[in-house]
Scaffold this motif. Structure first.
Motif, short mmCIF file in Angstrom:
data_model
loop_
_atom_site.label_atom_id
_atom_site.label_comp_id
_atom_site.label_asym_id
_atom_site.label_seq_id
_atom_site.Cartn_x
_atom_site.Cartn_y
_atom_site.Cartn_z
N LEU A 159 -17.13 -43.23 -9.58
CA LEU A 159 -16.14 -42.20 -9.87
C LEU A 159 -15.60 -41.57 -8.59
CD1 LEU A 159 -14.67 -40.47 -11.99
CD2 LEU A 159 -16.63 -38.91 -11.96
N LEU A 160 -16.49 -41.35 -7.63
CA LEU A 160 -16.05 -40.78 -6.37
C LEU A 160 -15.06 -41.69 -5.65
CD1 LEU A 160 -19.37 -39.31 -4.93
CD2 LEU A 160 -17.39 -38.03 -5.76
N SER B 32 -2.87 -38.38 -11.53
CA SER B 32 -3.38 -38.68 -10.19
C SER B 32 -2.61 -37.88 -9.15
CB SER B 32 -3.22 -40.17 -9.87
OG SER B 32 -1.91 -40.48 -9.44
N ARG C 134 -3.64 -31.01 -16.07
CA ARG C 134 -4.71 -31.24 -17.05
C ARG C 134 -4.46 -30.42 -18.32
NH1 ARG C 134 -8.04 -30.35 -12.51
NH2 ARG C 134 -8.93 -32.25 -11.63
N GLY D 128 -9.67 -33.31 -7.90
CA GLY D 128 -10.47 -33.87 -8.98
C GLY D 128 -9.71 -34.87 -9.83
N LEU D 129 -8.41 -35.07 -9.57
CA LEU D 129 -7.64 -36.08 -10.28
C LEU D 129 -7.94 -37.46 -9.71
CD1 LEU D 129 -4.12 -34.36 -10.49
CD2 LEU D 129 -5.97 -34.29 -12.17
N LEU D 130 -7.43 -38.49 -10.38
CA LEU D 130 -7.57 -39.84 -9.83
C LEU D 130 -6.80 -39.95 -8.53
CD1 LEU D 130 -7.00 -41.95 -13.08
CD2 LEU D 130 -9.18 -41.61 -11.90
N ASN D 131 -7.31 -40.77 -7.60
CA ASN D 131 -6.50 -41.11 -6.43
C ASN D 131 -5.59 -42.28 -6.80
OD1 ASN D 131 -8.12 -43.42 -6.33
ND2 ASN D 131 -9.42 -42.59 -4.70
N THR E 82 -11.49 -41.00 -7.13
CA THR E 82 -11.14 -39.61 -7.40
C THR E 82 -10.67 -38.91 -6.14
OG1 THR E 82 -12.80 -39.52 -9.17
CG2 THR E 82 -11.99 -37.41 -8.34
N ASP E 83 -9.64 -38.10 -6.26
CA ASP E 83 -9.17 -37.26 -5.15
C ASP E 83 -10.13 -36.08 -5.01
OD1 ASP E 83 -7.32 -36.10 -3.21
OD2 ASP E 83 -6.91 -34.63 -4.79
N GLY F 179 -7.48 -45.37 -8.13
CA GLY F 179 -8.01 -45.14 -9.47
C GLY F 179 -6.92 -45.06 -10.53
#
Length: 602
Positions: free
Chosen positions: A299-300, A375, A365, A308-311, A303-304, A314
Motif C-alpha cells: 500500500l505504501l 490520486s 474523499r 494519503g491518496l493513490l500516487n 500511496t502519496d 497506484g
C-alpha cells in the motif's frame, strides 16, 4: 484369531507390549520444525535485505541533506558575489553585509580582489588569512583552477587556528564589461566549520540509529579522500553513497549502530514458532500478521504520503484493474489543480501549501466517496475517475465540487483558494481508458485559458484549438510587453504587489521578481517618492471615487529605484474586479522623460 496372533508376535518375552513412537505426531512435529526453520530463515533474510535497502535509501536521503547543508555555505558566497556585482566591483559596507550573513557554522567571510584577501569578517583572530591566494603554496593551484574554469571550489578539511576543522568555499566573481565580455574580479570566500554545519543532519542520523563517516576529496584536483566528520573510528561493511558538490567528491558511509548481524531478533520468533507448532491457531495468526505487513508495504508503494491518496502508479493500476473487471461501464476522468499554487507557497510558505493539498484531498474523499478512484498526480495536480457515471450525470456533482469554498490558515487568518478542473467521458470522448486523463487535461487547459476557478468538459475541438493556439503564456506576454507593467491590490491599506513584468523589475534596478518584492516589501507605495506618497494615493482614490476618468486613471509621480535614484513617471492604471483578490490595479508605468523627449522631437 489372526489378529490375536499378530498382536502376540509383538509381545516381549515377559508378555508386555513394546513402546511405539506415534508416527503422525512425530511427522507433524518434524514437519513443523522444518517449516519453522524455513520461516525463520526467510524472515531473517527478508529483514536483512529490508534493513540494507532502508539503510541505502536513508543514506541517499541524508547525503542529499548534507549537500543542502553545504549549499547553505555556497549560498553565502553567492550573496557576497551579488553585493560585489551590484556595486560594480566596489566593496561597500562589507562588515555590515558579512555580519548579516554570519551563522554559528561560519568561521569567516572574506573578499579577495585579484586573488588577494583584503577583507575578512570577523577580522579579530583571522588576520593571518590576508594572503595572496595565487602565490600561496597550499591554495595557489586550486585558486587558479577556480579562476580559469569559472567554478566554485572547495578545499579542506583543514585545522582552524581557532580550533576545530574548516572547509574553504571560494566563488570566483566576474564583472561584465560593456562589450559583453567577463573580467575576473576576485573571490567571494566563506570558511565553514565542520561538523557544525552538519549538526542537524548528523544528529538526525544518530537519532535514527546509524553510525556514519563523511569524507571528501581535499580539492577538485585531488582524488585523496579526507575525513570530514565521523561518529565512530571504523565502520563494518557500511553502505556508501558518493555525491558531488562543485567538483568536490563526497562519500557518506552509513551502518546501523547495532551492526548488521541481528540474529538475536529471531529469538522471539523462535519462541512464537514453538507455540505455533503446538497451536495451529497461533500459526494462522502469525501468517495473517505477515500478510498484513506485506499488504501495508504494498500500500505504501502506491500511496502519496502527504495526502494519503493513490500516487500516479497506484492510480494507473487501480483504473486498469477496475476497467478489466467491467469495461462496459461509463467513466468520467477528471484532472484538476490548485489555482496560483506557486503564489500560495511563495506568499504563505510550503507548510500552508501542503495544508491546501491535504484540504483538497479530504474534499475529494468526502465529495466522491467510494465511487471514484482518486490520486495526487504530482505537485498540485490531482486525478480522479468516477466509475459508472456519464459526464452529464456527473456534471452537477463536479460543478458543486469545483465551486466549493476551501480555505487555508496562515498567520492566524483564513485565506481562500480555488481549483480548476477538466473532465472527459469514457467511452464517449476516448475509448482508451489510459488516455482519458490526457483528454481531461485538455479540458483543464481550456479552463486555464479562460480565467481559472472553473470546470469544463472535454470537447472534440480542444485538440484543434490547442494546436492552433499562438502558444503565448501570461509570463511570456508580460515579459515582452513594450513597457513596464504592474498588478497590485486596489486597497489603500494593503496595496500588495501581485505581479510585475521583467521590464518593470529592470526599471526598478532589480535582478528578478523576488528581489523586487524584497526591495518594495510587497507594497506599491514604496515605489513612490516618500514626499509624494500621500498626494499620489489621495489622487488615485479621488479619481476612483469620483469616476471622472472612466476606466483609466493617470497619475504622475517620481518612481524610486532600488539604488535610491528617482525617475518621473506616468502611472496609467485601470481598476479591475478579481474574484480571487478583490479589486486590483492593472498599471502601465511610463518614463516621463522618454515621453517628453519623443513629443518634443515630433
Amino acid at each position: 484369531m489372526e489378529r490375536q496372533e499378530r498382536d502376540s508376535a509383538h509381545l516381549d518375552p515377559k508378555g508386555k507390549r513394546p513402546f511405539r513412537v506415534p508416527i503422525y505426531p512425530a511427522l507433524v512435529f518434524i514437519a513443523s520444525c522444518l517449516i519453522l526453520a524455513g520461516v525463520l530463515y526467510n524472515s531473517y533474510t527478508v529483514y536483512r535485505e529490508q534493513m540494507e535497502r532502508i539503510t541505502k535509501l536513508n543514506t541517499i536521503s541524508y547525503a542529499d541533506r548534507l549537500a543542502n547543508d553545504l549549499g547553505r555555505g555556497i549560498a553565502i558566497t553567492d550573496a557576497v558575489e551579488s553585493v560585489v556585482l551590484s556595486d560594480a566591483g566596489k566593496i561597500n559596507a562589507f562588515s555590515e553585509v558579512a555580519d548579516n550573513l554570519m551563522t554559528d557554522y561560519v568561521q569567516s567571510i572574506q573578499l579577495a580582489p585579484d586573488g588577494i584577501v583584503t577583507e575578512i569578517y570577523p577580522e579579530t583572530g583571522n588576520e593571518a588569512g590576508k594572503i595572496d591566494l595565487f602565490q600561496d603554496e597550499q591554495r595557489g593551484e586550486i585558486c587558479r583552477y577556480g579562476r580559469d574554469h569559472g567554478v566554485i571550489t572547495m578545499q579542506g578539511p583543514f585545522e582552524l587556528k581557532q580550533g576545530g576543522q574548516g572547509i574553504a568555499i571560494r566563488n570566483p566573481v566576474y564583472l561584465r564589461e560593456a562589450d559583453g565580455s567577463r573580467t575576473f574580479w576576485g573571490f567571494a570566500i566563506v570558511i565553514i566549520r565542520v561538523p557544525e554545519i552538519f549538526k542537524d543532519t548528523v544528529k538526525a542520523l544518530s537519532d535514527f540509529g546509524y553510525d556514519y563517516q563523511l569524507t571528501m576529496t581535499s580539492s577538485p584536483l585531488s582524488n585523496e579522500q579526507a575525513q570530514v566528520s565521523s561518529s565512530v573510528a571504523q565502520l563494518t561493511n557500511p553502505v556508501n553513497y558518493q555525491f558531488q558538490m562543485e567538483g568536490t567528491n563526497f562519500c557518506l558511509s552509513v551502518m546501523p549502530k547495532q551492526g548488521w548481524n541481528r540474529r538475536w531478533i529471531m529469538v522471539p520468533y523462535l519462541i512464537l514458532g514453538i507455540c505455533i507448532i503446538l497451536s495451529l491457531t497461533g500459526l494462522s495468526f502469525a501468517m495473517l500478521q505477515l500478510r498484513r505487513h506485506r499488504d501495508a508495504l504494498a500500500l505504501l508503494s502506491v500511496t502519496d504520503p502527504l495526502t494519503g491518496l493513490l500516487n500516479r502508479h497506484g492510480f494507473d493500476e487501480a483504473v486498469q484493474k477496475r476497467m478489466k473487471a467491467d469495461s462496459s461501464l461509463p467513466c468520467v476522468g477528471m484532472q484538476m489543480d490548485i489555482d496560483d499554487f506557486k503564489f500560495i507557497n511563495d506568499l504563505y510558505g510550503h507548510d500552508v501549501g501542503d495544508q491546501a493539498l491535504k484540504t483538497l484531498a479530504a474534499d475529494l474523499r468526502q465529495h466522491f466517496g467510494t465511487d471514484a478512484i482518486l490520486s495526487r498526480s504530482g505537485g498540485d495536480e490531482f486525478s480522479a475517475v468516477l466509475i459508472g457515471k456519464t459526464a452529464e450525470e456527473a456534471k452537477p456533482e463536479i460543478e458543486a465540487f469545483t465551486s466549493a469554498a476551501r480555505y487555508v490558515r496562515a498567520n492566524g487568518n483564513c485565506y481562500p483558494f480555488y481549483i480548476s478542473l477538466g473532465y472527459a467521458e469514457y467511452p464517449k470522448d476516448q475509448r482508451e481508458i489510459s488516455h482519458l486523463i490526457r483528454y481531461a487535461d485538455m479540458a483543464l487547459y481550456a479552463v486555464k485559458l479562460h480565467g481559472k476557478q472553473s470546470c469544463a468538459a472535454y470537447q472534440s475541438t480542444y485538440e484543434t484549438q490547442q494546436r492552433s493556439q499562438f502558444g503565448f503564456a501570461l509570463p511570456e506576454v508580460a515579459r515582452h510587453l513594450p513597457g513596464a507593467f504592474l498588478i497590485y491590490r486596489a486597497d489603500p491599506d494593503n496595496d500588495q504587489i501581485l505581479f510585475a513584468n521583467h521590464e518593470l523589475v529592470q526599471f526598478a534596478g532589480c535582478r528578478d521578481f523576488e528581489e523586487f518584492l524584497a526591495y518594495t516589501d510587497h507594497r506599491f507605495r514604496n515605489l513612490v517618492r516618500p514626499d509624494e506618497q500621500e498626494t499620489v494615493e489621495k489622487s488615485i482614490w479621488q479619481q476612483i471615487d469620483a469616476k471622472t476618468s472612466g476606466d483609466n486613471d493617470y497619475v504622475r509621480f517620481h518612481f524610486v529605484k532600488k539604488d535610491g535614484s528617482t525617475k518621473p513617471v506616468l502611472d496609467h492604471g485601470r481598476i479591475v474586479q478579481n474574484r480571487y483578490y478583490g479589486n486590483i490595479f492593472y498599471v502601465l508605468i511610463m518614463d516621463c522623460e522618454l515621453i517628453e523627449s519623443y513629443y518634443a522631437s515630433v
